[in-house]
Design an enzyme around this catalytic site. Sequence first.
Site, PDB file in Angstrom:
ATOM      1  N   HIS A  36       0.651  -0.993  -0.326  1.00 23.08           N
ATOM      2  CA  HIS A  36      -0.230   0.324   0.060  1.00 23.08           C
ATOM      3  C   HIS A  36       0.618   1.553   0.238  1.00 23.08           C
ATOM      4  CE1 HIS A  36      -3.769   1.799   0.880  1.00 23.08           C
ATOM      5  NE2 HIS A  36      -3.108   2.491   1.950  1.00 23.08           N
ATOM      6  N   MET A  40       0.696  11.373  -0.482  1.00 23.44           N
ATOM      7  CA  MET A  40      -0.043  12.638   0.485  1.00 23.44           C
ATOM      8  C   MET A  40       0.321  14.219  -0.109  1.00 23.44           C
ATOM      9  SD  MET A  40      -0.213  12.410   3.872  1.00 23.44           S
ATOM     10  CE  MET A  40      -1.155   9.731   4.113  1.00 23.44           C
ATOM     11  N   HIS A  69      -3.032   4.846  -3.138  1.00 19.68           N
ATOM     12  CA  HIS A  69      -4.356   5.906  -2.508  1.00 19.68           C
ATOM     13  C   HIS A  69      -3.553   7.413  -2.116  1.00 19.68           C
ATOM     14  CE1 HIS A  69      -5.824   6.722   1.835  1.00 19.68           C
ATOM     15  NE2 HIS A  69      -6.537   7.089   0.834  1.00 19.68           N
ATOM     16  N   MET A  71      -4.133  10.123  -1.778  1.00 19.17           N
ATOM     17  CA  MET A  71      -4.881  11.468  -0.809  1.00 19.17           C
ATOM     18  C   MET A  71      -4.508  13.180  -1.227  1.00 19.17           C
ATOM     19  SD  MET A  71      -4.152   9.714   3.033  1.00 19.17           S
ATOM     20  CE  MET A  71      -2.906   8.424   2.059  1.00 19.17           C
ATOM     21  N   MET A 140     -11.684   4.745   4.943  1.00 22.47           N
ATOM     22  CA  MET A 140     -11.473   5.245   6.052  1.00 22.47           C
ATOM     23  C   MET A 140     -11.892   5.017   7.650  1.00 22.47           C
ATOM     24  SD  MET A 140      -7.522   5.811   5.033  1.00 22.47           S
ATOM     25  CE  MET A 140      -6.959   6.225   6.226  1.00 22.47           C
ATOM     26  N   ASP A 178      -8.165   0.426   6.259  1.00 21.63           N
ATOM     27  CA  ASP A 178      -7.356   1.365   6.002  1.00 21.63           C
ATOM     28  C   ASP A 178      -6.910   2.238   7.441  1.00 21.63           C
ATOM     29  OD1 ASP A 178      -4.324   2.619   5.863  1.00 21.63           O
ATOM     30  OD2 ASP A 178      -5.483   3.881   3.888  1.00 21.63           O
TER      31      ASP A 178
END
Length: 224
Positions: A36, A40, A69, A71, A140, A178
């Site tokens: 994962h 960000m 992922h 963000m 989340m 997560d």
Amino acid sequence: MTAPSVRIAPSLLSVDFGKLAEQLAMCEAGGADWLHVDVMDGVFVPNLTFGAKIIETCRKLTKLPLDVHLMVVEPEKYFDSFAKAGANVLTIHQEAAPHMHRQVSRIKELGLAAGVVINPATPVESLREVAADLDLVLIMSVNPGYGGQSFIPASVGKIARMRQLLDDTKSKAALEVDGGIARETIRDCWNAGADTFVAGNAIFSAKDPQAEISALRALCRVHA
Ligand code: DX5
Ligand code: ZN
């Protein structure tokens, strides 16, 4: 992906970057299913991490599928470069995706699996219209931005409601969770219908990270 097979996805956020190659090899040898990768941008979340260059480095270091992922705001800006860098799954935030149908279609056009993630305050129902098109839904269970936070207990009910929504819409999406996943929390999430588990702190702060991956997986197989 509705068949109940367990996937454990160690989070790169908790890796010691001085030992990146070694730690990724350890994850692979320990039976991790995915890696994962938390991207960000310091805008969508109050923290900054990494981008295409690190994805490319991970791609060279491991055969594990890279579960990215995002963000970030305007995630579509990164689809092409992340695909080229070797990402396998791109997951965008519902809260940053006003044109989710178009964005999901673009991820699939690039030949990648498409995921959508919802924050703790975002309702399950917000994904009903796209659920059948998704390869992955991520719940989340902390507010995104940092590793090592405490699991929000209300996430368990939310997973169960999302499981129901995926079944209702005949979606084959994987259901990932997560944030704060550890021995104390994983089984409730599995019993509620999740099948894919991100874990950062639990794995990388364990004395024996490989054994921790096995222990987390084993807890899903025992129904209590
Ligand atoms: C948090 C990230 C997570 C994080 C999880 O914003 O999305 O993937 O790495 O870390 P733990 O498992 O330590 O809560
Ligand atoms: Zn994450």
